[in-house]
Design a protein around this motif. Structure first.
Motif, mmCIF file in Angstrom:
data_model
loop_
_atom_site.group_PDB
_atom_site.id
_atom_site.type_symbol
_atom_site.label_atom_id
_atom_site.label_comp_id
_atom_site.label_asym_id
_atom_site.label_seq_id
_atom_site.Cartn_x
_atom_site.Cartn_y
_atom_site.Cartn_z
ATOM 1 N N GLY A 1 0.821 -1.206 0.000
ATOM 2 C CA GLY A 1 0.000 0.000 0.000
ATOM 3 C C GLY A 1 0.856 1.256 0.000
ATOM 4 N N VAL A 2 1.948 1.233 0.751
ATOM 5 C CA VAL A 2 2.881 2.376 0.762
ATOM 6 C C VAL A 2 3.505 2.531 -0.618
ATOM 7 C CG1 VAL A 2 5.039 3.281 1.724
ATOM 8 C CG2 VAL A 2 3.367 2.192 3.234
ATOM 9 N N ARG A 3 3.921 1.423 -1.225
ATOM 10 C CA ARG A 3 4.519 1.488 -2.570
ATOM 11 C C ARG A 3 3.524 2.045 -3.584
ATOM 12 N NH1 ARG A 3 7.267 -3.190 -0.576
ATOM 13 N NH2 ARG A 3 5.578 -4.578 -1.177
ATOM 14 N N GLN A 4 2.270 1.662 -3.462
ATOM 15 C CA GLN A 4 1.238 2.176 -4.371
ATOM 16 C C GLN A 4 1.056 3.683 -4.203
ATOM 17 O OE1 GLN A 4 -0.340 0.661 -6.836
ATOM 18 N NE2 GLN A 4 0.776 -1.222 -6.415
ATOM 19 N N LEU A 5 1.093 4.159 -2.970
ATOM 20 C CA LEU A 5 0.977 5.599 -2.729
ATOM 21 C C LEU A 5 2.136 6.348 -3.380
ATOM 22 C CD1 LEU A 5 -0.173 5.555 0.993
ATOM 23 C CD2 LEU A 5 -1.528 6.303 -0.975
ATOM 24 N N VAL A 6 3.330 5.754 -3.318
ATOM 25 C CA VAL A 6 4.501 6.376 -3.954
ATOM 26 C C VAL A 6 4.311 6.384 -5.469
ATOM 27 C CG1 VAL A 6 6.984 6.137 -4.379
ATOM 28 C CG2 VAL A 6 6.067 5.823 -2.061
ATOM 29 N N ARG A 7 3.884 5.266 -6.041
ATOM 30 C CA ARG A 7 3.680 5.179 -7.494
ATOM 31 C C ARG A 7 2.646 6.179 -7.980
ATOM 32 N NH1 ARG A 7 3.313 -0.900 -6.958
ATOM 33 N NH2 ARG A 7 5.491 -1.493 -6.907
ATOM 34 N N ARG A 8 1.616 6.412 -7.177
ATOM 35 C CA ARG A 8 0.548 7.352 -7.554
ATOM 36 C C ARG A 8 0.917 8.810 -7.287
ATOM 37 N NH1 ARG A 8 -3.806 3.798 -4.459
ATOM 38 N NH2 ARG A 8 -3.936 2.067 -5.924
ATOM 39 N N GLY A 9 2.078 9.023 -6.691
ATOM 40 C CA GLY A 9 2.524 10.384 -6.415
ATOM 41 C C GLY A 9 1.889 11.010 -5.188
ATOM 42 N N LYS A 10 1.277 10.199 -4.330
ATOM 43 C CA LYS A 10 0.618 10.713 -3.126
ATOM 44 C C LYS A 10 1.562 10.742 -1.927
ATOM 45 C CE LYS A 10 -3.949 9.327 -4.587
ATOM 46 N NZ LYS A 10 -4.746 10.510 -4.541
ATOM 47 N N LEU A 11 2.699 10.062 -2.042
ATOM 48 C CA LEU A 11 3.696 10.020 -0.982
ATOM 49 C C LEU A 11 5.065 9.990 -1.649
ATOM 50 C CD1 LEU A 11 3.927 9.757 2.145
ATOM 51 C CD2 LEU A 11 3.976 7.287 1.820
#
Length: 73
Positions: free
Chosen positions: A33-43
């Motif tokens: 979930g953290v990796r997905q947030l990074v990929r989406r540019g949210k983190l």
């Protein structure tokens, strides 16, 4: 090194930063979930290494507040 939930984490981390595991715990998501947030540019990663990234606690706290606000609405 410190053993946490079966994963070795470095004890040397800049003040004001969280490990990926700490970030996932604060956000209530998995590491993926953290990796997905990074990929989406949210983190955004703020240091560490590609295998052991760090995240600024202020960014994580902001994201926690946004998640709580959107869930409450």
């Amino acid at each position: 090194m410190m053993l946490r939930h079966g994963v070795v984490e470095s004890q040397i981390i800049r003040p004001g930063h969280l490990t990926a595991h700490q970030t996932a715990e604060q956000l209530g998501v998995s590491l993926d979930g953290v990796r997905q947030l990074v990929r989406r540019g949210k983190l955004t990663r703020s240091g560490g290494s590609p295998r052991q990234p760090w995240y600024a606690w202020q960014d994580v706290a902001t994201h926690v507040v946004e998640r709580r606000t959107s869930n409450a609405a």
